[in-house]
Write an enzyme that holds these catalytic residues in place. Sequence first.
Site, PDB file in Angstrom:
ATOM      1  N   CYS A  83     150.495  86.994 -73.677  1.00 24.79           N
ATOM      2  CA  CYS A  83     151.120  85.675 -73.548  1.00 24.79           C
ATOM      3  C   CYS A  83     152.476  85.763 -72.840  1.00 24.79           C
ATOM      4  CB  CYS A  83     151.216  85.004 -74.912  1.00 24.79           C
ATOM      5  SG  CYS A  83     151.476  83.224 -74.772  1.00 24.79           S
ATOM      6  N   TYR A  84     153.583  85.483 -73.532  1.00 26.65           N
ATOM      7  CA  TYR A  84     154.897  85.620 -72.870  1.00 26.65           C
ATOM      8  C   TYR A  84     155.026  87.021 -72.264  1.00 26.65           C
ATOM      9  CZ  TYR A  84     159.952  86.050 -72.256  1.00 26.65           C
ATOM     10  OH  TYR A  84     161.205  86.270 -71.737  1.00 26.65           O
ATOM     11  N   GLU A 107     144.997  89.332 -80.641  1.00 30.73           N
ATOM     12  CA  GLU A 107     145.243  89.747 -82.030  1.00 30.73           C
ATOM     13  C   GLU A 107     144.815  88.711 -83.055  1.00 30.73           C
ATOM     14  OE1 GLU A 107     147.369  88.769 -79.836  1.00 30.73           O
ATOM     15  OE2 GLU A 107     149.106  87.738 -80.660  1.00 30.73           O
ATOM     16  N   LYS A 139     150.866  95.158 -96.513  1.00 35.16           N
ATOM     17  CA  LYS A 139     150.339  94.914 -97.861  1.00 35.16           C
ATOM     18  C   LYS A 139     148.894  95.395 -98.025  1.00 35.16           C
ATOM     19  CE  LYS A 139     151.225  93.078-101.874  1.00 35.16           C
ATOM     20  NZ  LYS A 139     152.513  93.177-102.588  1.00 35.16           N
ATOM     21  N   HIS A 196     145.669  85.438 -76.822  1.00 29.32           N
ATOM     22  CA  HIS A 196     146.101  86.323 -77.914  1.00 29.32           C
ATOM     23  C   HIS A 196     144.920  87.102 -78.492  1.00 29.32           C
ATOM     24  CE1 HIS A 196     150.251  84.828 -78.441  1.00 29.32           C
ATOM     25  NE2 HIS A 196     149.751  83.713 -77.928  1.00 29.32           N
ATOM     26  N   GLY A 233     156.010  84.935 -77.102  1.00 31.21           N
ATOM     27  CA  GLY A 233     157.320  84.426 -77.487  1.00 31.21           C
ATOM     28  C   GLY A 233     157.428  82.977 -77.054  1.00 31.21           C
ATOM     29  N   ASP A 253     152.656  96.871-105.446  1.00 32.58           N
ATOM     30  CA  ASP A 253     153.576  97.795-104.770  1.00 32.58           C
ATOM     31  C   ASP A 253     154.149  98.837-105.734  1.00 32.58           C
ATOM     32  OD1 ASP A 253     153.026  96.185-102.659  1.00 32.58           O
ATOM     33  OD2 ASP A 253     154.947  95.137-102.663  1.00 32.58           O
TER      34      ASP A 253
END
Length: 512
Positions: free
Chosen positions: A82-83, A171, A369, A169, A55, A227
């Site tokens: 992180c945060y 990710e 997605k 991070h 954040g 979709d």
Amino acid sequence: MKEELIIVLDFGGQYNQLIARRVRECNVYCEVHPYNISLENIKEMNPKGIIFTGGPNSVYAEESPRCSKEIFELGIPILGICYGSQLISYILRGEVSAAPVSEYGKTEVEIDTSSDLFGNVSTKTVCWMSHTDYISKVPEGFRITAHTPVCPVAAMENPEKQLYATQFHPEVMHTQEGMKMLSNFVYQVCKCQGTWKMASFVESTIKELRERIGSGKVLCALSGGVDSSVAAVLLSKAVGKQLTCVFVDHGLLRKNEGDEVEAVFGPEGPYELNFIRVNAQERYYKKLAGVTEPEAKRKIIGEEFIRVFEEEAKKIGAVDYLVQGTIYPDVIESGLGKSAVIKSHHNVGGLPECVDFKEIVEPLRLLFKDEVRNAGRELGIPEYLVSRQPFPGPGLGIRIIGEVTAEKVKMVQEADYIYREEIAKAGIEGLGQYFAALTNMRSVGVMGDERTYDYAIALRAVNTSDFMTAEASEIPFEVLNRVMTRVINEVKGVNRVMYDLTSKPPGTIEFE
Ligand code: XMP
């Protein structure tokens, strides 16, 4: 389906969705929730693990998002990123300090591989850092498990309490062994089994839809996009002929697209459903005649869609369920209490008011997605539909600058088709979105011995990961050249081809 769950608590980081996607790539279902969700709520969900996101705030700022200390007593493994890592330190009485300079970018980190989080990770590995504050003293019971020359606590843990934290991070792609770390958290720390598989999602969703809908009637607006196609096939497999799909051909689709959609969903296709194709081209062209302003065109196309659909819905009569292709990113609530920006799906946004129905069904509301595409593959939908690029609801209407006419639609369709064909032939991969647009500019040319005064086609291709920002793709010059030659030779009314270099911002991806 939800027996194994990891939750991401969103503290306002830009990667909250990405973390959830990465966990799902480990075959564990993962949801994003606001950071201030109640402990009761968390207990009810019974997650196998919790991840705190990063954040933009400093833990010391008064308005910073925080969680209660009791979350650490639930006995649920927690990973702070992180945060999130600084917050763990702050709440458990370690120390967080402001560094004189920020650490930003790819950074080599020294890792203690005896940590469960870092099993099979190299002792020196490149990670993505993006912080100013850092943990200067770990809380009692914690040990340091990674550091860099300027960051004394790049990772820390208290394995007895199952608390883990990384300043970097894991990710993001730039953290080379980030997936290994997340997978270690999911499997070694949270002890997950990995039951979230597309095949089982598809199977259980079909079963649930069948039970929920019973003998009810279902209506779906089919655009031919990913979709709505996947949603329609799920429903067709669940309730067959109780489903009616209405496909409005507004005459602003790409070349052959209307017929392609009909080939898959129409009577000759493999699915059991009622398919209605409305050929509304003339109606649209009439409404668009003389209109040049892009927002006005969008509005007309959107409203006309609703009118056409309304007429069809009236013929069908009252239905029990209306299908919406909402996907997970549309559903996630931001951790900072601001409502998420929901992209207005121009082509379906106004439908609920014009249809007589009892409930909305959103069979894709849990999926990202790429998962929707995988579900489509699982369902056997042809690859050209499943991997289709985003295509705006207003279609080619917003890829023609100035007035839209049938002739101009034909020009842009042909040019776009040639462009896509040449890109495919050249085997260029990894492009985000690419298409041809028709500018409103005419200029002088010479063809044979004749003077021409014709339109210019603009080719656009962008690389983007989130469609919020984008950069022009570097398409090899010989490919562009081939497209230029073919477009000028094959598309009547065009005598010039240009390549659009504009990034977003300041441009947009579409060319309207
Ligand atoms: P822009 O042009 O705003 O486009 O940079 C960002 C992404 O959104 C798509 N787009 C739309 N999609 N209905 C849609 O469903 C729309 O009205 C619409 N307008 C733009 C665009 O193709 C790109 O992927």
